[in-house]
Write an enzyme that holds these catalytic residues in place. Structure first.
Site, PDB file in Angstrom:
ATOM      1  N   ASP A 243      54.069 -21.401  -9.608  1.00 21.95           N
ATOM      2  CA  ASP A 243      53.624 -20.036  -9.888  1.00 21.95           C
ATOM      3  C   ASP A 243      54.270 -19.609 -11.200  1.00 21.95           C
ATOM      4  O   ASP A 243      55.501 -19.550 -11.295  1.00 21.95           O
ATOM      5  CB  ASP A 243      54.049 -19.094  -8.759  1.00 21.95           C
ATOM      6  CG  ASP A 243      53.325 -19.397  -7.451  1.00 21.95           C
ATOM      7  OD1 ASP A 243      52.197 -19.918  -7.505  1.00 21.95           O
ATOM      8  OD2 ASP A 243      53.900 -19.126  -6.381  1.00 21.95           O
TER       9      ASP A 243
ATOM     10  N   ASP B 254      43.949 -18.728   2.282  1.00 24.51           N
ATOM     11  CA  ASP B 254      45.263 -18.283   2.724  1.00 24.51           C
ATOM     12  C   ASP B 254      45.232 -18.158   4.240  1.00 24.51           C
ATOM     13  O   ASP B 254      44.309 -17.564   4.804  1.00 24.51           O
ATOM     14  CB  ASP B 254      45.618 -16.920   2.111  1.00 24.51           C
ATOM     15  CG  ASP B 254      46.031 -17.057   0.653  1.00 24.51           C
ATOM     16  OD1 ASP B 254      46.090 -18.197   0.165  1.00 24.51           O
ATOM     17  OD2 ASP B 254      46.281 -16.022   0.006  1.00 24.51           O
TER      18      ASP B 254
END
Lengths: 265, 204
Positions: A130, A11
């Site tokens: 997701d 990330d």
């Protein structure tokens, strides 16, 4: 025979690695280039960068980062987060990314996926999904798609959505379980398995890895496994619990077909 | 005194990730020179044609830039040629999608992996490459692939290596000083770098 891929995921915010990389031997654990080189030397098969920068400054920062990473690593890598248009994808590929992932933008404008596939090819294009269980206790109720980093329900069934994205021209599906992400409890195997059985394009399992055994479960083609083509993980590698090389050696011993690691790695 | 780095001409026809191929060639000790000029292609002592995407687009770009005829003349003239991915596919006679005509320098077609194999398409990731006989550029190892089409109907003497994906498909083709690979050495870590180094040092 094609090997199963192990993909560390980083990330990135404002050009820096977040969610702390803590394994030893790095001068600057916040530098994406240095972390990427370390994973390359551990014989990772591919890397995944996810930009979580909220501001509008992200585009320039990310292009610069992609170019610097591409200068230094010798394995493929993907970039995602805030990609909105064919031009965004083209710019990232030209900067040196091998693949670009679309998530929220694909839900808002599904035709974008076909446009990217037509102009730039499917091979470069990952659609990231997701997914969250409708009932945490019962995978039989199915999974719903969430957007905006998992905040907003999209009103779509995750498996139907994955199939539609395949038809629109996605080259791969990165499927993250929102229920498992960050828990270290292992992949949502019924989700991974359902997608692997349904789709013809490769599925990357994501969300929940806390051990090497979890990687094995996600990749396992047997009836109890996820059957994924690739296993994505963050914490177990970032925190130095295991190196990628260690994980691949264990997986090989357990009969998972992975690319052999260099003896010195 | 060390030997000067060999100059490698990399053909830019709008289809390749040229930066990544250029970077990998630099790591392998070469001086990559990117060109769109058919004259420079004809003069190149060492030539690389990279490429990603569809054969039809690639052939259109090569034709439009006058590179097709330059490549027909240059590939197979005895000086080293390396084709990567679409840079392999353009050498064949015909592509199934379209259909599209290739350069026709190697007999054979480019067809999609059939659904009957029951495997994901595109063929994406690291797979083993087995040379069928010793070759100065190729070696046994794992390389990174990403493609949905593969060569079929190529005469055995033009197949340099094979890879197992539900079938033993040809993953490297060639003849004389021409070698072409379906995988991406520029993305294949040490194995890929070693292949590029051998190509740079190759004196057929």
């Amino acid at each position: 025979m094609l090997t199963k891929r192990i993909i560390p995921c980083l990330d990135v915010k404002d050009g820096r690695v977040v969610k702390g990389v803590k394994f030893v031997g790095l001068r600057d654990a916040g530098d994406p280039v240095e972390v990427a080189e370390a994973y390359d030397s551990q014989d990772a098969d591919e890397l995944c960068f996810l930009d979580i920068t909220a501001s509008h400054e992200r585009r320039g920062t990310m292009l610069d980062l992609v170019a610097r990473v591409a200068d230094r690593i010798t394995i493929p890598f993907s970039v995602g987060g805030g990609v909105r248009s064919v031009e965004d994808v083209r710019a990232l590929l030209q900067a040196g990314a091998d693949k670009v992932s679309l998530n929220t933008a694909a839900v808002e404008r599904p035709e974008l996926v076909a446009q990217v596939a037509d102009r730039l090819g499917s091979a470069n294009l990952i659609v990231a999904i997701d997914a969250r269980r409708r009932d945490p206790e019962d995978p039989g109720q199915g999974w719903e798609v969430f957007t905006h980093g998992g905040r907003n329900p999209a009103g779509l069934d995750a498996l139907e959505w994955a199939l539609r994205m395949e038809r629109e021209g996605a080259g791969e599906i990165l499927l993250t379980s929102m229920d498992r992400d960050g828990t270290l409890d292992g992949y949502d195997l019924p989700l991974t398995r359902a997608a692997s059985d349904l789709l013809r394009i490769p599925v990357i399992a994501s969300g929940g890895v806390g051990s090497i055994e979890h990687l094995r479960q996600g990749l396992d083609d047997g009836p109890l496994g996820g059957g994924a083509s690739a296993a994505l993980a963050a914490s177990i590698f970032h925190f130095g619990t295991h190196t990628v090389s260690e994980a691949k050696r264990h997986l090989a011993q357990w009969g998972v077909w992975v690319r052999p690691v260099d003896k010195l790695a | 005194m060390t030997r000067p780095a060999p100059e490698i001409v990399v053909v830019d026809y709008g289809m390749g990730n040229l930066r990544n191929v250029g970077r990998a060639l630099e790591r392998a000790g070469a001086r990559p020179r990117v060109t769109q000029d058919p004259e420079r292609v004809l003069r190149a002592d060492r030539l690389v044609v990279p490429g990603v995407g569809a054969l039809g687009n690639a052939m259109r770009c090569l034709d439009q830039q006058g590179l097709s005829s330059a490549l027909r003349e240059r590939v197979g003239d005895g000086r080293p040629y390396l084709g990567i991915c679409v840079g392999l596919q353009v050498l064949l006679e015909q592509g199934e999608e379209g259909p599209v005509r290739g350069l026709g320098l190697i007999p054979g077609q480019v067809n999609r992996f059939p659904e009957s194999l029951g495997l994901p398409v595109p063929h994406m990731g690291w797979n083993g490459v087995k040379p069928l006989r010793p070759h100065p550029v190729l070696a046994d190892g794992f390389f990174y692939f990403v493609h949905a089409y593969r060569p079929v109907g190529v005469p055995e003497e033009r197949v340099l290596a094979r890879t197992d994906y539900g079938e033993q498909f040809p993953s490297a083709l060639g003849f004389d000083a021409c070698v072409a690979v379906q995988f991406h050495p520029e993305k294949s870590q040490r194995a890929g770098l070693a292949l590029l180094e051998r190509f740079c040092a190759w004196s057929p």
